[in-house]
Design an enzyme around this catalytic site. Structure first.
Site, PDB file in Angstrom:
ATOM      1  N   HIS A 106       0.682  -1.109   0.170  1.00 57.84           N
ATOM      2  CA  HIS A 106      -0.033  -0.040  -0.078  1.00 57.84           C
ATOM      3  C   HIS A 106       0.915   1.183   0.037  1.00 57.84           C
ATOM      4  O   HIS A 106       0.520   2.034  -0.690  1.00 57.84           O
ATOM      5  CB  HIS A 106      -0.858  -0.190   1.318  1.00 57.84           C
ATOM      6  CG  HIS A 106      -1.637   0.972   1.421  1.00 57.84           C
ATOM      7  ND1 HIS A 106      -3.071   1.306   0.957  1.00 57.84           N
ATOM      8  CD2 HIS A 106      -1.443   2.458   2.274  1.00 57.84           C
ATOM      9  CE1 HIS A 106      -3.384   2.760   1.246  1.00 57.84           C
ATOM     10  NE2 HIS A 106      -2.376   3.430   1.975  1.00 57.84           N
ATOM     11  N   GLU A 107       1.844   1.192   0.826  1.00 55.54           N
ATOM     12  CA  GLU A 107       2.744   2.471   0.704  1.00 55.54           C
ATOM     13  C   GLU A 107       3.564   2.620  -0.484  1.00 55.54           C
ATOM     14  O   GLU A 107       3.569   3.640  -0.936  1.00 55.54           O
ATOM     15  CB  GLU A 107       3.767   2.265   2.134  1.00 55.54           C
ATOM     16  CG  GLU A 107       3.048   2.268   3.441  1.00 55.54           C
ATOM     17  CD  GLU A 107       2.172   3.393   3.618  1.00 55.54           C
ATOM     18  OE1 GLU A 107       2.147   4.292   3.144  1.00 55.54           O
ATOM     19  OE2 GLU A 107       1.024   3.014   4.241  1.00 55.54           O
ATOM     20  N   HIS A 110       1.405   4.719  -3.014  1.00 56.55           N
ATOM     21  CA  HIS A 110       1.638   5.924  -2.730  1.00 56.55           C
ATOM     22  C   HIS A 110       3.123   6.326  -3.632  1.00 56.55           C
ATOM     23  O   HIS A 110       2.847   7.534  -4.195  1.00 56.55           O
ATOM     24  CB  HIS A 110       1.821   6.503  -1.265  1.00 56.55           C
ATOM     25  CG  HIS A 110       0.479   6.530  -0.424  1.00 56.55           C
ATOM     26  ND1 HIS A 110      -0.907   6.879  -1.028  1.00 56.55           N
ATOM     27  CD2 HIS A 110       0.182   5.856   0.529  1.00 56.55           C
ATOM     28  CE1 HIS A 110      -1.623   6.762  -0.255  1.00 56.55           C
ATOM     29  NE2 HIS A 110      -1.234   6.110   0.722  1.00 56.55           N
TER      30      HIS A 110
END
Length: 238
Positions: A106-107, A110
């Protein structure tokens, strides 16, 4: 209670809005913590740690200028575009669990957003200074405005506008977080870091995490509504 010409001597019903926000936030927090703990005990078949998965994802997307490092705390994972670092908590960085790999991916979502110029992320980044100022100054401005000029004074209304900036930041955060999770799940499946059934489990983890952002946005909107009801009315001398 009586304050600034607008009050309720026995019960301020707008506290119900605050209570709803608290319940939403506590429920979302309990959900994400419970789901993370559940799948933090489920080890991925690949045996990759969160840090290894993050590095593989970044390399696969041609991103070589972003470092992956461990930071203290629990669920303190985040991407810092200023220092170009993916910061993973201890329970994610060195763990081979489904939860760890899902959060790490998920990071990285980004990071990919940043590299691709994803518009909502750029808007959110631009809003950070205004949102910080708004959240810090809103309540003092409202209180000062009510003391000086009563309910509906220009200063109180300015405080409400400042708080609205923080609410706007929360709303813009939603598509940013949902998109990062969508990217992460797609990458995890396409790169075979996780198997199909493991991707479904990671989706549960990231879905639970997304609820915290939804709850935060809803709580902010309810708080803004309360401020408007209490302090956004016409001045008493009009």
């Amino acid at each position: 209670m009586y304050f600034g010409g607008l009050g309720y001597y026995y019960f301020d019903w707008t506290y119900i809005l605050v209570l709803i926000g608290i319940i939403l936030s506590l429920g979302a927090s309990a959900k994400v913590n419970g789901t993370f703990r559940k799948y933090s005990r489920t080890w991925s078949r690949s045996g990759m740690t969160g840090a290894e998965a993050a590095k593989r994802i970044l390399d696969a997307n041609g991103i070589y200028d972003v470092a992956v490092r461990q930071v203290p705390g629990n669920l303190t994972d985040h991407y810092d575009p200023r220092s170009k670092t993916v910061n993973l908590s201890a329970s994610v960085y060195g763990s081979t669990s489904i939860s760890a790999i899902g959060v790490a991916a998920h990071e990285c979502g980004h990071v990919i957003q940043d590299a691709r110029g994803y518009a909502p992320l750029r808007i959110r980044t631009a809003l950070v200074p205004a949102a910080n100022i708004g959240s810090n100054l809103a309540i003092p401005l409202i209180i000062l405005g009510v003391i000086i000029g009563g309910v509906g004074s220009p200063l109180a209304e300015l405080g409400i506008i400042m708080f609205s900036l923080a609410v706007l930041f929360q709303l813009v955060t939603l598509p940013v977080e949902f998109n990062a999770s969508s990217r992460a799940l797609r990458i995890l499946g396409d790169s075979w870091i996780l198997s199909e059934d493991e991707v479904r489990q990671a989706r549960e983890v990231l879905g639970a995490a997304a609820l915290t952002y939804v709850a935060a946005a809803a709580s902010s909107i309810l708080q803004l509504l309360r401020l408007v009801i209490l302090f956004g009315g016409r001045r008493n001398d009009e």
